[in-house]
Design a protein around this motif. Structure first.
Motif, short mmCIF file in Angstrom:
data_model
loop_
_atom_site.label_atom_id
_atom_site.label_comp_id
_atom_site.label_asym_id
_atom_site.label_seq_id
_atom_site.Cartn_x
_atom_site.Cartn_y
_atom_site.Cartn_z
N TYR A 30 42.82 -0.96 18.68
CA TYR A 30 43.99 -0.28 19.22
C TYR A 30 44.97 -1.30 19.76
CZ TYR A 30 41.30 -0.93 23.51
OH TYR A 30 40.57 -1.48 24.53
N SER A 31 46.23 -0.88 19.84
CA SER A 31 47.28 -1.75 20.39
C SER A 31 48.47 -0.92 20.80
CB SER A 31 47.71 -2.80 19.36
OG SER A 31 48.32 -2.19 18.25
N SER A 32 49.29 -1.50 21.66
CA SER A 32 50.53 -0.83 22.04
C SER A 32 51.60 -1.06 20.97
CB SER A 32 51.01 -1.32 23.40
OG SER A 32 51.20 -2.71 23.37
N ASP A 33 51.49 -2.15 20.23
CA ASP A 33 52.37 -2.41 19.09
C ASP A 33 51.82 -1.60 17.91
OD1 ASP A 33 53.75 -3.38 16.89
OD2 ASP A 33 53.41 -5.48 17.35
N PRO A 34 52.58 -0.72 17.29
CA PRO A 34 52.05 0.13 16.23
C PRO A 34 51.65 -0.62 14.97
CG PRO A 34 54.37 0.63 16.64
CD PRO A 34 53.97 -0.39 17.63
N VAL A 35 51.92 -1.90 14.88
CA VAL A 35 51.60 -2.65 13.67
C VAL A 35 50.47 -3.65 13.89
CG1 VAL A 35 52.56 -4.21 11.94
CG2 VAL A 35 53.95 -2.36 12.82
N ALA A 36 50.26 -4.12 15.11
CA ALA A 36 49.33 -5.22 15.38
C ALA A 36 47.90 -4.90 14.97
CB ALA A 36 49.39 -5.60 16.86
N ALA A 37 47.33 -3.82 15.47
CA ALA A 37 45.93 -3.49 15.16
C ALA A 37 45.72 -3.21 13.67
CB ALA A 37 45.46 -2.32 16.01
N PRO A 38 46.57 -2.40 13.02
CA PRO A 38 46.37 -2.19 11.58
C PRO A 38 46.51 -3.46 10.76
CG PRO A 38 47.83 -0.50 12.45
CD PRO A 38 47.62 -1.50 13.53
N LYS A 39 47.43 -4.34 11.15
CA LYS A 39 47.63 -5.58 10.40
C LYS A 39 46.40 -6.47 10.46
CE LYS A 39 51.64 -7.29 9.95
NZ LYS A 39 52.93 -7.94 9.84
N VAL A 40 45.88 -6.70 11.66
CA VAL A 40 44.70 -7.56 11.81
C VAL A 40 43.48 -6.93 11.15
CG1 VAL A 40 43.15 -8.66 13.46
CG2 VAL A 40 45.59 -8.64 13.90
N ALA A 41 43.30 -5.62 11.33
CA ALA A 41 42.15 -4.94 10.73
C ALA A 41 42.21 -5.01 9.20
CB ALA A 41 42.10 -3.49 11.20
N SER A 42 43.38 -4.79 8.62
CA SER A 42 43.51 -4.84 7.15
C SER A 42 43.28 -6.25 6.62
CB SER A 42 44.89 -4.35 6.74
OG SER A 42 45.04 -3.00 7.04
N GLU A 43 43.83 -7.25 7.31
CA GLU A 43 43.62 -8.64 6.87
C GLU A 43 42.14 -9.03 6.98
OE1 GLU A 43 46.27 -10.98 9.25
OE2 GLU A 43 48.05 -10.23 8.20
N PHE A 44 41.50 -8.60 8.06
CA PHE A 44 40.08 -8.92 8.24
C PHE A 44 39.24 -8.20 7.19
CE2 PHE A 44 35.92 -8.92 10.29
CZ PHE A 44 35.83 -10.24 10.70
N ALA A 45 39.61 -6.97 6.83
CA ALA A 45 38.87 -6.22 5.81
C ALA A 45 38.99 -6.88 4.44
CB ALA A 45 39.37 -4.78 5.74
N LYS A 46 40.14 -7.50 4.15
CA LYS A 46 40.31 -8.22 2.88
C LYS A 46 39.39 -9.42 2.81
CE LYS A 46 45.14 -7.02 2.13
NZ LYS A 46 46.52 -7.53 2.18
N ALA A 47 39.21 -10.11 3.95
CA ALA A 47 38.39 -11.32 3.98
C ALA A 47 36.90 -11.01 4.08
CB ALA A 47 38.81 -12.20 5.15
N ASN A 48 36.52 -9.86 4.65
CA ASN A 48 35.11 -9.50 4.84
C ASN A 48 34.85 -8.13 4.24
OD1 ASN A 48 34.15 -11.72 6.52
ND2 ASN A 48 35.63 -10.96 8.00
N GLU A 49 34.05 -8.10 3.18
CA GLU A 49 33.80 -6.82 2.53
C GLU A 49 32.87 -5.93 3.35
OE1 GLU A 49 30.42 -8.11 -0.66
OE2 GLU A 49 32.48 -8.68 -1.09
N LYS A 50 32.21 -6.49 4.37
CA LYS A 50 31.34 -5.68 5.23
C LYS A 50 32.14 -4.92 6.28
CE LYS A 50 27.61 -8.99 4.76
NZ LYS A 50 26.85 -10.05 5.45
N PHE A 51 33.39 -5.27 6.46
CA PHE A 51 34.26 -4.59 7.41
C PHE A 51 35.16 -3.65 6.62
CE2 PHE A 51 38.10 -4.30 10.06
CZ PHE A 51 37.55 -3.99 11.29
#
Length: 185
Positions: A82-103
């Motif tokens: 979660y984040s107060s910036d509407p883009v921060a949490a989705p951006k990091v989560a999506s980038e991390f999911a691309k790098a780690n298939e377990k996430f």
């Protein structure tokens, strides 16, 4: 965890959900502690937070908030970003999911609007608030720079005209002085 600790955790999480602009739910099954620590670090750097909590307690915290629709996504080993910036949490989560298939990003919500996986990815592709602020400042400064250039242009032209006139006067006076010296010699 005793009852008082659980109640404190639910109250804390309820406060988090009331202040967050966006919440992303992701499955983290199979990630190592080092990988989860790396994810939390990236989230913190972006101004977001990733937490692994008990699903039952998180459902209690979600009850009565705008994010109540996420309760049915809390099954199995999931964490919330979660984040107060509407883009921060989705951006990091999506980038991390691309790098780690377990996430795996399951979905999320932005206020009362529930987001599926594609919605989270679309939100992640938007520029962050800081990037938008930088662009806005650039747009605001551009007209001021153009106005300053337009205002300075006539002054520069006037200076060039005066310089050219001064050069002509100097050339004429030099010419006349040459003529006078030629007459007297």
């Amino acid at each position: 965890m005793d009852r008082l600790q659980k109640e404190a955790l639910v109250a804390e999480m309820k406060g988090v959900f009331e202040e967050a602009s966006v919440v992303v739910v992701a499955e983290y099954s199979g990630l190592t502690v080092a990988e989860l620590t790396g994810l939390r670090t990236k989230m913190r750097e972006a101004g977001a937070t990733f937490k692994v909590t008990k699903n039952r307690l998180t459902r209690l915290a979600l009850d009565g908030t705008d994010y109540g629709s996420l309760s049915d996504k809390l099954k199995g080993p999931v964490g919330i970003a979660y984040s107060s910036d509407p883009v921060a949490a989705p951006k990091v989560a999506s980038e991390f999911a691309k790098a780690n298939e377990k996430f795996v990003v399951i979905g999320g919500a932005m206020g009362t609007t529930e987001l599926d996986v594609d919605g989270v990815k679309s939100l992640a592709s938007l520029p962050s608030l800081d990037e938008l602020r930088g662009k806005l400042v650039g747009l605001l400064q551009a007209p001021a720079t153009k106005v300053a250039g337009v205002v300075q242009a006539p002054a520069g032209q006037l200076a060039r005209v005066l310089s050219a006139k001064a050069n002509r006067v100097r050339c004429r006076s030099h010419y006349f002085s040459l003529l006078q010296t030629a007459r007297f010699t």
